[in-house]
Scaffold this motif. Structure first.
Motif, PDB file in Angstrom:
ATOM      1  N   SER A 190    -113.644 -35.733   7.990  1.00  0.00           N
ATOM      2  CA  SER A 190    -113.875 -36.977   7.326  1.00  0.00           C
ATOM      3  C   SER A 190    -113.028 -37.031   5.963  1.00  0.00           C
ATOM      4  CB  SER A 190    -115.430 -36.659   6.864  1.00  0.00           C
ATOM      5  OG  SER A 190    -115.703 -37.278   5.757  1.00  0.00           O
ATOM      6  N   GLN A 191    -112.857 -35.667   5.399  1.00  0.00           N
ATOM      7  CA  GLN A 191    -111.638 -35.623   4.435  1.00  0.00           C
ATOM      8  C   GLN A 191    -110.262 -36.020   4.683  1.00  0.00           C
ATOM      9  OE1 GLN A 191    -111.999 -34.373   1.156  1.00  0.00           O
ATOM     10  NE2 GLN A 191    -113.748 -33.919   0.941  1.00  0.00           N
ATOM     11  N   PHE A 192    -110.108 -35.585   6.002  1.00  0.00           N
ATOM     12  CA  PHE A 192    -108.755 -35.833   6.807  1.00  0.00           C
ATOM     13  C   PHE A 192    -108.661 -37.399   6.455  1.00  0.00           C
ATOM     14  CE2 PHE A 192    -106.270 -37.138  10.563  1.00  0.00           C
ATOM     15  CZ  PHE A 192    -105.076 -36.624  10.091  1.00  0.00           C
ATOM     16  N   LYS A 193    -109.547 -38.053   6.897  1.00  0.00           N
ATOM     17  CA  LYS A 193    -109.513 -39.555   6.910  1.00  0.00           C
ATOM     18  C   LYS A 193    -109.279 -40.092   5.419  1.00  0.00           C
ATOM     19  CE  LYS A 193    -112.724 -42.980   8.641  1.00  0.00           C
ATOM     20  NZ  LYS A 193    -114.021 -43.060   9.706  1.00  0.00           N
ATOM     21  N   GLU A 194    -110.157 -39.724   4.435  1.00  0.00           N
ATOM     22  CA  GLU A 194    -109.901 -40.134   3.244  1.00  0.00           C
ATOM     23  C   GLU A 194    -108.671 -39.848   2.680  1.00  0.00           C
ATOM     24  OE1 GLU A 194    -112.259 -42.020   1.549  1.00  0.00           O
ATOM     25  OE2 GLU A 194    -113.426 -41.532   3.433  1.00  0.00           O
ATOM     26  N   ALA A 234    -108.292 -30.025   5.386  1.00  0.00           N
ATOM     27  CA  ALA A 234    -107.884 -31.524   5.522  1.00  0.00           C
ATOM     28  C   ALA A 234    -106.344 -31.850   5.062  1.00  0.00           C
ATOM     29  CB  ALA A 234    -108.909 -32.465   5.169  1.00  0.00           C
ATOM     30  N   ALA A 235    -106.293 -31.363   3.670  1.00  0.00           N
ATOM     31  CA  ALA A 235    -104.924 -31.497   2.955  1.00  0.00           C
ATOM     32  C   ALA A 235    -103.775 -31.077   4.172  1.00  0.00           C
ATOM     33  CB  ALA A 235    -105.106 -31.010   1.441  1.00  0.00           C
ATOM     34  N   SER A 236    -104.045 -29.808   4.811  1.00  0.00           N
ATOM     35  CA  SER A 236    -103.184 -29.172   5.503  1.00  0.00           C
ATOM     36  C   SER A 236    -102.688 -30.075   6.940  1.00  0.00           C
ATOM     37  CB  SER A 236    -103.364 -28.023   6.032  1.00  0.00           C
ATOM     38  OG  SER A 236    -103.706 -26.891   4.707  1.00  0.00           O
ATOM     39  N   PHE A 257    -107.497 -50.730   9.048  1.00  0.00           N
ATOM     40  CA  PHE A 257    -106.466 -49.769   8.765  1.00  0.00           C
ATOM     41  C   PHE A 257    -106.820 -48.311   8.894  1.00  0.00           C
ATOM     42  CE2 PHE A 257    -103.638 -47.909   5.653  1.00  0.00           C
ATOM     43  CZ  PHE A 257    -102.415 -47.859   6.414  1.00  0.00           C
ATOM     44  N   LYS A 258    -107.831 -47.838   8.072  1.00  0.00           N
ATOM     45  CA  LYS A 258    -108.301 -46.717   8.127  1.00  0.00           C
ATOM     46  C   LYS A 258    -108.689 -46.326   9.550  1.00  0.00           C
ATOM     47  CE  LYS A 258    -111.818 -44.763   5.180  1.00  0.00           C
ATOM     48  NZ  LYS A 258    -112.709 -44.782   3.974  1.00  0.00           N
ATOM     49  N   GLU A 259    -109.454 -46.964  10.250  1.00  0.00           N
ATOM     50  CA  GLU A 259    -109.925 -46.624  11.560  1.00  0.00           C
ATOM     51  C   GLU A 259    -108.769 -46.351  12.381  1.00  0.00           C
ATOM     52  OE1 GLU A 259    -112.877 -45.873  12.200  1.00  0.00           O
ATOM     53  OE2 GLU A 259    -113.519 -46.405  10.451  1.00  0.00           O
ATOM     54  N   GLN A 260    -107.738 -47.470  12.489  1.00  0.00           N
ATOM     55  CA  GLN A 260    -106.946 -47.121  13.340  1.00  0.00           C
ATOM     56  C   GLN A 260    -105.598 -46.023  13.119  1.00  0.00           C
ATOM     57  OE1 GLN A 260    -104.860 -51.158  13.978  1.00  0.00           O
ATOM     58  NE2 GLN A 260    -106.777 -52.058  13.988  1.00  0.00           N
ATOM     59  N   VAL A 306    -104.641 -43.058  15.671  1.00  0.00           N
ATOM     60  CA  VAL A 306    -103.218 -42.318  15.947  1.00  0.00           C
ATOM     61  C   VAL A 306    -103.302 -40.703  15.364  1.00  0.00           C
ATOM     62  CG1 VAL A 306    -100.879 -42.619  15.309  1.00  0.00           C
ATOM     63  CG2 VAL A 306    -102.410 -44.572  15.639  1.00  0.00           C
ATOM     64  N   ALA A 307    -103.684 -40.634  14.185  1.00  0.00           N
ATOM     65  CA  ALA A 307    -103.333 -39.482  13.741  1.00  0.00           C
ATOM     66  C   ALA A 307    -104.095 -38.360  14.579  1.00  0.00           C
ATOM     67  CB  ALA A 307    -103.829 -39.202  12.189  1.00  0.00           C
ATOM     68  N   LYS A 308    -105.222 -38.717  14.882  1.00  0.00           N
ATOM     69  CA  LYS A 308    -106.105 -37.508  15.801  1.00  0.00           C
ATOM     70  C   LYS A 308    -105.598 -37.401  16.981  1.00  0.00           C
ATOM     71  CE  LYS A 308    -110.727 -37.436  13.790  1.00  0.00           C
ATOM     72  NZ  LYS A 308    -112.111 -37.797  14.031  1.00  0.00           N
ATOM     73  N   GLU A 309    -104.662 -38.155  17.462  1.00  0.00           N
ATOM     74  CA  GLU A 309    -104.072 -37.926  18.930  1.00  0.00           C
ATOM     75  C   GLU A 309    -102.654 -37.272  18.724  1.00  0.00           C
ATOM     76  OE1 GLU A 309    -103.848 -41.831  20.995  1.00  0.00           O
ATOM     77  OE2 GLU A 309    -106.052 -41.713  21.345  1.00  0.00           O
ATOM     78  N   ASP A 310    -102.217 -37.110  17.530  1.00  0.00           N
ATOM     79  CA  ASP A 310    -100.904 -36.197  17.126  1.00  0.00           C
ATOM     80  C   ASP A 310    -101.267 -34.904  17.674  1.00  0.00           C
ATOM     81  OD1 ASP A 310     -98.362 -36.770  15.258  1.00  0.00           O
ATOM     82  OD2 ASP A 310     -99.100 -34.718  15.170  1.00  0.00           O
ATOM     83  N   PRO A 311     -99.900 -34.372  18.502  1.00  0.00           N
ATOM     84  CA  PRO A 311    -100.169 -33.097  19.039  1.00  0.00           C
ATOM     85  C   PRO A 311    -100.090 -31.991  17.832  1.00  0.00           C
ATOM     86  CG  PRO A 311     -98.529 -34.365  20.268  1.00  0.00           C
ATOM     87  CD  PRO A 311     -99.022 -35.294  19.139  1.00  0.00           C
TER      88      PRO A 311
END
Lengths: 341, 341
Positions: A291-295, B329-331, B293-296, B300-305
């Motif tokens: 959730s934080q990642f998203k924000e 999340a910052a990492s 934009f947020k959702e999309q 994409v990011a969550k599928e990044d290896p």
């Protein structure tokens, strides 16, 4: 560049360092100022806040001996009086250090506070062992709940053993609070059985315990009826945890009656759920990480000059009916990712 | 590579093409299958859905002559009967093409449907000029509401002039629905004044009109009281639009009484708000663009290896109490952006 976790605290400035040291010593004003920093949405504060969190965590490690209790309920349930009564008992009788945090799902249009008066629980706030954090008045529910997670960590690092998170239960906020606490207590006024018909189901599904407050004077019978109602309703619900059957209790916060019994159930919960709570916190952490990642990702993207430029162009196309929000968003995403290559 | 908007529809396959053509001809089954495609969360369906939307929009242009009416209300207000009664009147008396879409804020834990029975409004569904879309049963409220936007566009492209969006008003969903419609109608049962005390404020703030339903038989007096209550409450609220003062009406959907009067107020709203509605839709589109934009971007990011790999590592650190969700999340964000350079 390979990114390493320790980057944050290495970048910490001396002001933040002394704030963190104060917090670790249990100084209340340092804790308050640390929370303000962590809750800030200014991007310049974000890095400092990360540094602070990492430093504090490195010094203390992850505490699992704390207990996080959520208290949700409709306006008028007597949440403040209940928490004040419970908190004072824990401080005085058991010598526990108690922190109280409020999550206020502010009105979406006016930004008005539902939890009301921000300087409440004046008696508990005077206890040397207690810390009461007034509720913030701005921001979205999602944002506040995200910060709550960090605020809990700061309180724990500052030596607080029992963290009470208060929220108005109106269908969404208590679910969010449930995702940050170990146990969720639903506090209701004696007549809530009927009044809350419409919203009851959602709240009951996440409640580990229902407490009917104001069971005193003329309301004792009404409270008994409400308690029976809730007991029946809970029996029909799917269990939230395999090893815990939600309980129903009555109490009078105003007269300090049966608060012990309520805490007795909380203690039972802690014992019964000992192993499950470790796994529960692990899953909560993962959920908050994403959730934080998203924000954070979206915050970076929205500051990207290419994204800002394309957004202006998309705005015109949307206005002319040449695009839809979904297609415009897809263009923005593609622009953002292309530009970073 | 410079990304151009027409990419999507150029990639459309022949099956989607014939679906889109059917939809533009007003074929109901093509519309239904198009909606299913647009609501799909499979990433393979996403590109096709974008292509379909773009093609359909290119053929029809942005329609501004449609009207989007949101109907929110607590369970038991009689929303289905009301919409059926109103819809039949619009089809038969005015020859309007009417589409009904339901947004169901499913229970977060069980995924159970609040709106209940999915094959409702059977009479309206039989009207040749009406289209009733049963409510989806899965997914988050936010996700559903986002799709609603696209579903409305598809219905409009298929020739529907009045789009009715139905939702349970429990504090969050009606605010989201308000962000996709031109006007929000709050439908309440005669006794709602007391029952909904707790949730009333949030709903009232976004309502352009309150309709007290079931004003028939024994309930006429109760309905009159409720209407007076709502009228007083609305007078105390800040206005949502400068050029519209929210109205209160009573009706009986069961006996088809005063439905005309309700529609009369809707017509008044359209006239009074003519210019403001253009600006309102523009702002709604922008808000949905950023939300999409947020959702999309996150999808994409969550599928990044790299993100997936780092997430596993972060999971371990979280478990050992060496990190917090925020720092982890910052990492992840940093990893994602570095890897794309």
């Amino acid at each position: 560049m390979i990114f390493s976790k320790t980057n944050f605290s290495m970048m910490m400035n001396s002001r933040t360092r002394s704030l963190a040291d104060g917090l670790l010593r249990g100084d209340r004003s340092s804790l308050s100022r640390s929370i303000t920093l962590v809750e800030s949405t200014l991007s310049s504060h974000c890095a400092e806040a990360n540094a602070l969190l990492e430093y504090v965590l490195g010094a203390k490690g992850g505490r699992t001996d704390s207990f996080r209790l959520g208290v949700a309920g409709p306006p008028g349930a007597g949440k403040s009086t209940f928490i004040e009564s419970l908190g004072k008992k824990l401080c005085k009788d058991q010598g526990k250090r108690v922190a109280v945090i409020a999550v206020d799902p502010s009105s979406s249009r006016t930004g008005g506070s539902i939890l009301g008066d921000k300087t409440r629980m004046t008696e508990l706030a005077k206890e040397p062992l207690a810390y009461v954090r007034p509720s913030p008045t701005r921001g979205t529910l999602g944002g506040l709940a995200q910060h709550t997670n960090d605020v809990i960590l700061l309180c724990e690092a500052s030596g607080y053993e029992i963290i009470i998170v208060e929220t108005v239960g109106l269908g969404q906020s208590e679910v969010m609070v449930d995702e940050t606490v170990d146990m969720l207590l639903l506090l209701t006024p004696p007549a809530a059985g009927d009044e809350l018909q419409a919203v009851k189901k959602g709240i009951m599904e996440v409640a580990d315990m229902v407490v009917v407050n104001k069971a005193d004077g003329d309301l004792v019978n009404a409270a008994r009826h409400a308690a029976t109602d809730y007991m029946h309703a809970l029996q029909l619900m799917r269990r939230k945890h395999p090893s815990w059957r939600p309980r129903v209790k009555m109490c009078s916060s105003l007269h300090n009656q049966k608060i012990d019994e309520v805490w007795g159930v909380v203690d039972k919960f802690r014992t019964a759920m000992k192993d499950e709570l470790v796994e529960r916190r692990r899953l909560q952490n993962l959920r908050w990480m994403w959730s934080q990642f998203k924000e954070q990702l979206v915050a970076v993207a929205k500051e990207d000059p290419g994204v800002i430029r394309t957004a202006h162009q998309m705005e015109t196309e949307l206005l002319q009916g040449k695009s839809t929000p979904r297609i415009a968003a897809a263009s923005l995403v593609q622009h953002f990712l292309e530009n970073r290559k």
